[in-house]
Design a protein around this motif. Structure first.
Motif, short mmCIF file in Angstrom:
data_model
loop_
_atom_site.label_atom_id
_atom_site.label_comp_id
_atom_site.label_asym_id
_atom_site.label_seq_id
_atom_site.Cartn_x
_atom_site.Cartn_y
_atom_site.Cartn_z
N UNK A 30 1.12 2.64 6.99
CA UNK A 30 1.42 3.90 7.68
C UNK A 30 0.41 4.95 7.21
N UNK A 31 -0.05 5.75 8.16
CA UNK A 31 -0.85 6.93 7.80
C UNK A 31 -0.07 8.13 8.29
N UNK A 32 -0.01 9.18 7.48
CA UNK A 32 0.64 10.42 7.92
C UNK A 32 -0.38 11.54 7.86
N UNK A 33 -0.65 12.15 8.98
CA UNK A 33 -1.61 13.26 9.01
C UNK A 33 -0.84 14.56 8.81
N UNK A 34 -1.13 15.24 7.71
CA UNK A 34 -0.40 16.46 7.35
C UNK A 34 0.45 16.22 6.12
N UNK A 35 0.03 16.81 4.99
CA UNK A 35 0.73 16.60 3.71
C UNK A 35 1.51 17.85 3.35
N UNK A 63 -4.00 17.86 -1.36
CA UNK A 63 -3.99 16.44 -1.74
C UNK A 63 -4.09 16.29 -3.25
N UNK A 64 -4.94 17.09 -3.88
CA UNK A 64 -5.06 17.03 -5.35
C UNK A 64 -3.71 17.32 -5.99
N UNK A 65 -2.99 18.30 -5.44
CA UNK A 65 -1.68 18.64 -6.01
C UNK A 65 -0.69 17.50 -5.83
N UNK A 66 -0.72 16.85 -4.67
CA UNK A 66 0.20 15.71 -4.46
C UNK A 66 -0.09 14.57 -5.43
N UNK A 67 -1.34 14.50 -5.90
CA UNK A 67 -1.68 13.43 -6.85
C UNK A 67 -1.33 13.81 -8.28
N UNK A 68 -0.95 15.06 -8.49
CA UNK A 68 -0.76 15.55 -9.86
C UNK A 68 0.73 15.63 -10.21
N UNK A 69 1.01 16.24 -11.37
CA UNK A 69 2.42 16.44 -11.73
C UNK A 69 2.95 17.76 -11.16
N UNK A 70 2.05 18.61 -10.66
CA UNK A 70 2.49 19.88 -10.07
C UNK A 70 2.36 19.77 -8.56
N UNK A 71 3.39 19.21 -7.93
CA UNK A 71 3.35 18.97 -6.49
C UNK A 71 3.17 20.29 -5.74
N UNK A 102 -4.73 11.21 0.26
CA UNK A 102 -6.17 11.12 0.44
C UNK A 102 -6.68 12.18 1.41
N UNK A 103 -7.96 12.52 1.25
CA UNK A 103 -8.61 13.38 2.26
C UNK A 103 -9.51 12.54 3.16
#
Ligand code: NAI
Length: 528
Positions: free
Chosen positions: A7-12, A42-50, A78-79
């Protein structure tokens, strides 16, 4: 039906992130990649500070993204949008659909530029057939536009277009996703489209089958708009009655209870307030107004337009009530604003009623002292800058409620945070030290806990800044929800006659009156 493997979701954003976190958590065998144009998001979603706060969101993300339950991680951010599109069998479009600010339909119609750009990206990046799912809230007929775009840009590929609007509410998103009232899937009537709908239905493997509703695609698009409009309408209806209550001595809470006991009406979404906020209600109602106008259904358009008009009226009415109680002049008067988020348990401030009301108080010359447990100082200033430029010299943001209340001529509650409630009153167990944060890896709030003495009396030094008490029956979830402000301490630091304007009806006005406050609640005569 096809088995969905990727699945790909466009819009995080508020929808794409939590929805895909839950889908990934519940489907360890499906690889889910959430993509966005925004590198910071995207960087924030990868981190501990969503990038967004939702109760229990971090725990779900950790399982799927980091494999903390021992699984192979299956939630990715991802970007690299093109790669994620091409690898996917099923693509959610969960981009923003704000109100248009220019051109045809400006101020009402939905701006579909982001949806269209996502569709173009799909058409350009895809090298195989895809199921494309509208997750965003869109006007009725958008699926047709997508079909036209795909037919023009990628005629060699077969796209199935489905509508699967999201019904989660911010602040309760994870619970709503795990236990939805319904999952709505709209498709065309032909067998291929129905099979695509079935493939999507299987992704929702944790939802009882009888809660998965399949309808035609236009019904699905319109049903989401209709649901939000009906919810907003209930709030405007109860708010309109609150004005009558204030003028007559009837009480809105009693009214709502009695009316809501009728099973045909039901008791939910009947909470009067200083006006609804959030990114969806106003824009979705206006989108429906525009659709009705485009169809030359003037009376229908007027009906729904009144829902938004009443909301603006309610906000203005509240600001005027505050101004009137302060003798029609706010010049250089300090007013504490408790709460900035548009509702509790979110950091989201989009369309928050607090912004409008703060703007109106500033216009009267007030000096605002603002506190919110989760919203950052920067966000508050950004909101004010766009709503009322040059407001910043009239505003200070404080890290705790009692500091904001020092020397305030009025305390205005704008968000129904548990922290502002008075439900500790009379409990023999409260009083003592508030715990300092032990679990704030996903909170970026500046709020601090401080020691507090339950025995503070009203003569205490007003510079005493601590007023955070633990509630009885603390839930051990995020730390912020366990705090309660000490209204007795607030009584000691505000100016007389200790005015409280409760824009959310969260405090017990009789209790506060016993502490020496004069409380004005929505839909209730003043309590002194
Ligand atoms: P949002 O603004 O939080 O997130 C949208 C994201 O899409 C942004 O991060 C933006 O950078 C990204 N984006 C825009 N165009 C893009 C493109 N072409 N490629 C990649 N990324 C792109 O919006 P939110 O709140 O998540 O809303 C999304 C949709 O869901 C809207 O249609 C909204 O009406 C609907 N919705 C929102 C709910 C909510 O509570 N926020 C609830 C139910 C539906």
């Amino acid at each position: 039906p096809k088995t969905v493997k990727r699945i790909c979701c466009i819009g995080a954003g508020y929808v794409g992130g939590p929805t895909c976190a839950v889908i990934a958590k519940q489907n360890p065998d499906i690889q889910v990649t959430v993509v966005d144009l925004s590198e910071a998001r995207i960087a924030a979603w990868k981190s501990t500070a969503l990038p967004i706060f939702e109760p229990d969101l971090y725990e779900i993300v950790e399982v799927a993204r980091d494999g903390t339950d021992g699984r192979r991680p299956n939630l990715h951010f991802s970007t690299d949008i093109a790669t994620a599109i091409d690898e996917a069998d099923l693509i959610f479009i969960a981009v923003n659909t704000p109100t248009k600010t220019a051109g045809l339909g400006a101020g009402k119609a939905s701006n579909l530029a982001y949806v269209e750009s996502a569709a173009r990206m799909i058409a350009e990046a895809a090298t195989s057939d895809k199921i494309v799912v509208e997750k965003s809230t869109v006007p009725c007929g958008t699926a047709d536009s997508l079909r036209t775009i795909f037919a023009a840009l990628a005629p060699h590929l077969a796209f199935d277009i489905l509508s699967n609007p999201e019904f989660l509410a911010e602040g309760t998103a994870i619970n709503d996703l795990l236990n939805p009232d319904r999952i709505l899937i709209g498709s065309l009537k032909d067998a291929k489209s129905k099979s695509a709908a079935e493939a999507l239905a299987q992704v929702y493997n944790w939802v009882p089958r009888n809660r998965i509703v399949t309808v035609n695609i236009w019904s699905s698009e319109l049903a989401k708009l209709a649901a939000n409009c009906m919810l907003a309408q209930r709030i405007s209806s109860i708010n309109s009655l609150s004005a009558i209550c204030e003028a007559t001595g009837a009480e809105i809470e009693e009214l709502a209870q009695v009316v809501g006991l009728d099973v045909r009406i039901g008791g939910r979404m009947l909470k009067a307030s200083a006006g609804f906020g959030g990114s969806c209600f106003k824009k979705d109602v206006l989108s429906l107004v525009y659709i009705a106008e485009s169809l030359h259904l003037e009376e229908v358009a007027l009906h729904w337009k009144s829902v938004v008009d009443l909301n603006e009226y309610q906000k203005g009415r509240f600001a005027r009530r505050i101004t009137r109680a302060l003798h029609n002049t706010l010049a250089n008067k300090r007013i504490a604003i408790l709460g900035w988020a548009y509702k509790k348990n979110t950091r989201d401030t989009r369309e928050s009623a607090a912004i409008t009301i703060a703007g109106q108080l500033i216009a009267e010359g007030a000096q605002l002292a603002i506190y919110d447990p989760l919203v950052s100082e920067k966000q508050i200033f950004d909101d004010l800058e766009s709503a009322c430029p040059n407001a910043s010299s009239s505003v200070k943001v404080y890290p705790d409620a009692s500091a904001a209340c020092i020397d305030a001529c009025a305390v205005v509650i704008m968000t129904e945070w548990d922290e502002f409630k008075t439900d500790y009153a009379g409990s023999p167990t409260f009083g003592g030290m508030a715990n300092s944060s032990t679990d704030d890896h996903h909170l970026t709030s500046t709020s601090t806990s401080a020691s507090s003495d339950s025995g503070i009396d009203m003569q205490d030094d007003p510079s005493e800044k601590s007023a955070v008490l633990p509630a009885p029956g603390i839930d051990d979830n995020p730390n912020y929800s366990t705090k309660r402000i000490d209204w007795r301490h607030i009584a000691a630091v505000v100016r007389r006659p200790r005015l409280v304007f409760d824009g959310r009806n969260v405090v017990d006005s009789d209790m506060l009156a016993s502490l020496g406050f004069r409380v004005q609640s929505i839909g209730k005569a003043d309590v002194f």
